[in-house]
Design a protein around this motif. Structure first.
Motif, mmCIF file in Angstrom:
data_model
loop_
_atom_site.group_PDB
_atom_site.id
_atom_site.type_symbol
_atom_site.label_atom_id
_atom_site.label_comp_id
_atom_site.label_asym_id
_atom_site.label_seq_id
_atom_site.Cartn_x
_atom_site.Cartn_y
_atom_site.Cartn_z
ATOM 1 N N ALA A 105 0.859 -1.184 0.000
ATOM 2 C CA ALA A 105 0.000 0.000 0.000
ATOM 3 C C ALA A 105 0.897 1.236 0.000
ATOM 4 O O ALA A 105 2.005 1.206 0.530
ATOM 5 N N PHE A 106 0.417 2.289 -0.624
ATOM 6 C CA PHE A 106 1.127 3.559 -0.624
ATOM 7 C C PHE A 106 0.517 4.464 0.442
ATOM 8 O O PHE A 106 -0.659 4.349 0.759
ATOM 9 N N GLN A 107 1.310 5.365 0.971
ATOM 10 C CA GLN A 107 0.807 6.328 1.945
ATOM 11 C C GLN A 107 0.021 7.438 1.265
ATOM 12 O O GLN A 107 -0.717 8.155 1.910
ATOM 13 N N VAL A 108 0.185 7.579 -0.040
ATOM 14 C CA VAL A 108 -0.516 8.604 -0.817
ATOM 15 C C VAL A 108 -1.099 7.966 -2.069
ATOM 16 O O VAL A 108 -0.625 6.931 -2.531
ATOM 17 N N GLY A 109 -2.117 8.587 -2.607
ATOM 18 C CA GLY A 109 -2.704 8.102 -3.846
ATOM 19 C C GLY A 109 -1.957 8.655 -5.044
ATOM 20 O O GLY A 109 -1.198 9.609 -4.926
ATOM 21 N N GLY A 110 -2.166 8.060 -6.191
ATOM 22 C CA GLY A 110 -1.540 8.570 -7.396
ATOM 23 C C GLY A 110 -1.411 7.499 -8.452
ATOM 24 O O GLY A 110 -1.810 6.355 -8.270
ATOM 25 N N ARG A 111 -0.829 7.905 -9.563
ATOM 26 C CA ARG A 111 -0.612 7.009 -10.700
ATOM 27 C C ARG A 111 0.756 6.342 -10.551
ATOM 28 O O ARG A 111 1.731 6.990 -10.180
ATOM 29 N N LEU A 112 0.837 5.050 -10.846
ATOM 30 C CA LEU A 112 2.118 4.357 -10.768
ATOM 31 C C LEU A 112 3.026 4.810 -11.902
ATOM 32 O O LEU A 112 2.633 4.851 -13.058
ATOM 33 N N ALA A 113 4.248 5.147 -11.557
ATOM 34 C CA ALA A 113 5.230 5.567 -12.550
ATOM 35 C C ALA A 113 6.125 4.395 -12.940
ATOM 36 O O ALA A 113 6.613 4.344 -14.057
ATOM 37 N N ALA A 114 6.339 3.463 -12.013
ATOM 38 C CA ALA A 114 7.226 2.337 -12.300
ATOM 39 C C ALA A 114 6.882 1.155 -11.407
ATOM 40 O O ALA A 114 6.504 1.331 -10.254
ATOM 41 N N VAL A 115 7.021 -0.025 -11.982
ATOM 42 C CA VAL A 115 6.924 -1.283 -11.245
ATOM 43 C C VAL A 115 8.104 -2.120 -11.739
ATOM 44 O O VAL A 115 7.971 -2.879 -12.696
ATOM 45 N N PRO A 116 9.270 -1.960 -11.108
ATOM 46 C CA PRO A 116 10.488 -2.564 -11.645
ATOM 47 C C PRO A 116 10.665 -4.061 -11.382
ATOM 48 O O PRO A 116 11.681 -4.623 -11.776
ATOM 49 N N VAL A 117 9.718 -4.702 -10.732
ATOM 50 C CA VAL A 117 9.825 -6.143 -10.490
ATOM 51 C C VAL A 117 8.629 -6.860 -11.095
ATOM 52 O O VAL A 117 7.545 -6.294 -11.208
ATOM 53 N N ASP A 118 8.840 -8.082 -11.484
ATOM 54 C CA ASP A 118 7.765 -8.893 -12.040
ATOM 55 C C ASP A 118 7.043 -9.626 -10.926
ATOM 56 O O ASP A 118 7.650 -9.993 -9.911
ATOM 57 N N GLU A 119 5.762 -9.870 -11.116
ATOM 58 C CA GLU A 119 4.974 -10.611 -10.147
ATOM 59 C C GLU A 119 5.611 -11.974 -9.943
ATOM 60 O O GLU A 119 5.995 -12.659 -10.893
ATOM 61 N N GLY A 120 5.762 -12.354 -8.693
ATOM 62 C CA GLY A 120 6.338 -13.649 -8.363
ATOM 63 C C GLY A 120 7.849 -13.649 -8.234
ATOM 64 O O GLY A 120 8.431 -14.637 -7.808
ATOM 65 N N ALA A 121 8.500 -12.546 -8.591
ATOM 66 C CA ALA A 121 9.963 -12.478 -8.503
ATOM 67 C C ALA A 121 10.405 -12.343 -7.051
ATOM 68 O O ALA A 121 9.697 -11.766 -6.227
ATOM 69 N N ARG A 122 11.561 -12.879 -6.755
ATOM 70 C CA ARG A 122 12.144 -12.686 -5.423
ATOM 71 C C ARG A 122 12.706 -11.269 -5.343
ATOM 72 O O ARG A 122 13.299 -10.785 -6.304
ATOM 73 N N VAL A 123 12.541 -10.653 -4.200
ATOM 74 C CA VAL A 123 13.074 -9.299 -4.005
ATOM 75 C C VAL A 123 13.829 -9.239 -2.683
ATOM 76 O O VAL A 123 13.517 -9.973 -1.748
ATOM 77 N N ALA A 124 14.799 -8.367 -2.643
ATOM 78 C CA ALA A 124 15.569 -8.165 -1.419
ATOM 79 C C ALA A 124 14.852 -7.153 -0.532
ATOM 80 O O ALA A 124 14.097 -6.308 -1.014
ATOM 81 N N ARG A 125 15.077 -7.244 0.737
ATOM 82 C CA ARG A 125 14.505 -6.281 1.677
ATOM 83 C C ARG A 125 14.965 -4.878 1.305
ATOM 84 O O ARG A 125 16.141 -4.658 1.015
ATOM 85 N N GLY A 126 14.034 -3.954 1.253
ATOM 86 C CA GLY A 126 14.347 -2.563 0.919
ATOM 87 C C GLY A 126 14.353 -2.260 -0.572
ATOM 88 O O GLY A 126 14.566 -1.126 -0.959
ATOM 89 N N ALA A 127 14.127 -3.282 -1.403
ATOM 90 C CA ALA A 127 14.128 -3.061 -2.854
ATOM 91 C C ALA A 127 12.894 -2.260 -3.261
ATOM 92 O O ALA A 127 11.835 -2.383 -2.655
ATOM 93 N N LEU A 128 13.044 -1.438 -4.293
ATOM 94 C CA LEU A 128 11.923 -0.662 -4.824
ATOM 95 C C LEU A 128 10.978 -1.606 -5.558
ATOM 96 O O LEU A 128 11.380 -2.311 -6.479
#
Length: 79
Positions: free
Chosen positions: A18-41
């Motif tokens: 969830a975002f703290q503010v509303g708005g339009r997404l500018a980027a989603v740099p990870v694919d659904e289901g991908a592993r991500v590191a803690r703190g990754a955008l």
């Protein structure tokens, strides 16, 4: 030998985002289901609306400061 079977694949762990503010997404740099590191955008909100609101607020502040200075000058002059 081979076996055909149906089923559902699910992640071991998931997270709600969830975002703290509303708005339009500018980027989603990870694919659904991908592993991500803690703190990754994971996603970024387009800052355009917020930058414009900030500029507008700065202009309103400058205008209010100008009006206060004029009022102070008039008061000092006894008007």
């Amino acid at each position: 030998d081979s076996v055909r079977a149906g089923g559902v694949v699910e992640a071991r762990r998931t997270a709600e985002l969830a975002f703290q503010v509303g708005g339009r997404l500018a980027a989603v740099p990870v694919d659904e289901g991908a592993r991500v590191a803690r703190g990754a955008l994971l996603a970024a909100v387009d800052p355009t609306d917020y930058e414009l609101a900030l500029r507008q607020a700065a202009l309103q502040l400058a205008r209010a400061d100008d009006e206060r200075r004029r009022a102070d000058q008039l008061r000092a002059a006894g008007s």
